[in-house]
Design a protein around this motif. Sequence first.
Motif, mmCIF file in Angstrom:
data_model
loop_
_atom_site.group_PDB
_atom_site.id
_atom_site.type_symbol
_atom_site.label_atom_id
_atom_site.label_comp_id
_atom_site.label_asym_id
_atom_site.label_seq_id
_atom_site.Cartn_x
_atom_site.Cartn_y
_atom_site.Cartn_z
ATOM 1 N N GLY A 27 30.797 -2.973 9.864
ATOM 2 C CA GLY A 27 30.702 -3.667 8.583
ATOM 3 C C GLY A 27 31.381 -2.974 7.420
ATOM 4 O O GLY A 27 31.096 -3.269 6.263
ATOM 5 N N GLY A 28 32.273 -2.020 7.701
ATOM 6 C CA GLY A 28 33.009 -1.335 6.650
ATOM 7 C C GLY A 28 32.462 0.051 6.381
ATOM 8 O O GLY A 28 31.380 0.432 6.848
ATOM 9 N N TYR A 29 33.224 0.825 5.617
ATOM 10 C CA TYR A 29 32.865 2.218 5.380
ATOM 11 C C TYR A 29 31.535 2.363 4.647
ATOM 12 O O TYR A 29 30.723 3.226 4.997
ATOM 13 C CB TYR A 29 33.973 2.946 4.603
ATOM 14 C CG TYR A 29 33.607 4.383 4.346
ATOM 15 C CD1 TYR A 29 33.724 5.333 5.356
ATOM 16 C CD2 TYR A 29 33.097 4.781 3.114
ATOM 17 C CE1 TYR A 29 33.350 6.647 5.148
ATOM 18 C CE2 TYR A 29 32.722 6.097 2.895
ATOM 19 C CZ TYR A 29 32.841 7.020 3.920
ATOM 20 O OH TYR A 29 32.458 8.320 3.702
ATOM 21 N N ASP A 30 31.290 1.552 3.633
ATOM 22 C CA ASP A 30 30.043 1.692 2.877
ATOM 23 C C ASP A 30 28.826 1.425 3.762
ATOM 24 O O ASP A 30 27.826 2.141 3.680
ATOM 25 C CB ASP A 30 30.032 0.771 1.658
ATOM 26 C CG ASP A 30 31.038 1.206 0.595
ATOM 27 O OD1 ASP A 30 31.413 2.400 0.566
ATOM 28 O OD2 ASP A 30 31.454 0.351 -0.205
ATOM 29 N N ALA A 31 28.918 0.412 4.623
ATOM 30 C CA ALA A 31 27.824 0.124 5.559
ATOM 31 C C ALA A 31 27.683 1.254 6.575
ATOM 32 O O ALA A 31 26.563 1.663 6.908
ATOM 33 C CB ALA A 31 28.062 -1.207 6.265
ATOM 34 N N PHE A 32 28.818 1.765 7.068
ATOM 35 C CA PHE A 32 28.776 2.902 7.983
ATOM 36 C C PHE A 32 28.060 4.074 7.337
ATOM 37 O O PHE A 32 27.155 4.677 7.928
ATOM 38 C CB PHE A 32 30.192 3.329 8.399
ATOM 39 C CG PHE A 32 30.274 4.778 8.786
ATOM 40 C CD1 PHE A 32 29.815 5.201 10.026
ATOM 41 C CD2 PHE A 32 30.770 5.723 7.896
ATOM 42 C CE1 PHE A 32 29.855 6.555 10.370
ATOM 43 C CE2 PHE A 32 30.815 7.065 8.235
ATOM 44 C CZ PHE A 32 30.347 7.485 9.482
ATOM 45 N N LYS A 33 28.468 4.429 6.120
ATOM 46 C CA LYS A 33 27.884 5.587 5.453
ATOM 47 C C LYS A 33 26.375 5.410 5.285
ATOM 48 O O LYS A 33 25.600 6.321 5.569
ATOM 49 C CB LYS A 33 28.558 5.811 4.100
ATOM 50 C CG LYS A 33 28.030 7.026 3.379
ATOM 51 C CD LYS A 33 28.745 7.252 2.062
ATOM 52 C CE LYS A 33 28.045 8.385 1.316
ATOM 53 N NZ LYS A 33 28.622 8.659 0.028
ATOM 54 N N LYS A 34 25.965 4.246 4.858
ATOM 55 C CA LYS A 34 24.535 3.975 4.660
ATOM 56 C C LYS A 34 23.777 4.069 5.986
ATOM 57 O O LYS A 34 22.726 4.719 6.073
ATOM 58 C CB LYS A 34 24.359 2.589 4.043
ATOM 59 C CG LYS A 34 22.925 2.193 3.838
ATOM 60 C CD LYS A 34 22.812 0.779 3.292
ATOM 61 C CE LYS A 34 21.359 0.364 3.270
ATOM 62 N NZ LYS A 34 21.185 -1.058 3.413
#
Length: 119
Positions: A27-34
């Motif tokens: 789901g994208g970098y921000d979702a990955f990071k979270k």
Amino acid sequence: FYWNCLKGGGGGKPTGRIAQMIESDLGGYDAFKKDFANACVTQFGSGWGWLVAEGGKLKIMKTPNAEPAFLKGATPLLTIDVWEHAYYLDYQNRRPDHVNAVIDKLLNWNFAAENLARA
């Protein structure tokens, strides 16, 4: 494996194939990071947070104690140590601060890409 997951000046957003797969699979970098930070922070007690390849897709998982991700059939790409000894001197009981610092400043995306190429 763990020390190769880290490098000075690392962290931040990856590029290339791994970035594309983070977008499509997670789901994208921000979702990955979270989600990666959440897996690390919610690992009860000692253990590890993992970015892995499994079945041609990227996944996030966590394992307790000294259990590596490959025992669950996944190919490890990156890991974060969430054993208290990894962060206590710098962060005391603030595991989330440790995890976010590793993600933002230390993850070795080149090593992850090499592991993905072999997966």
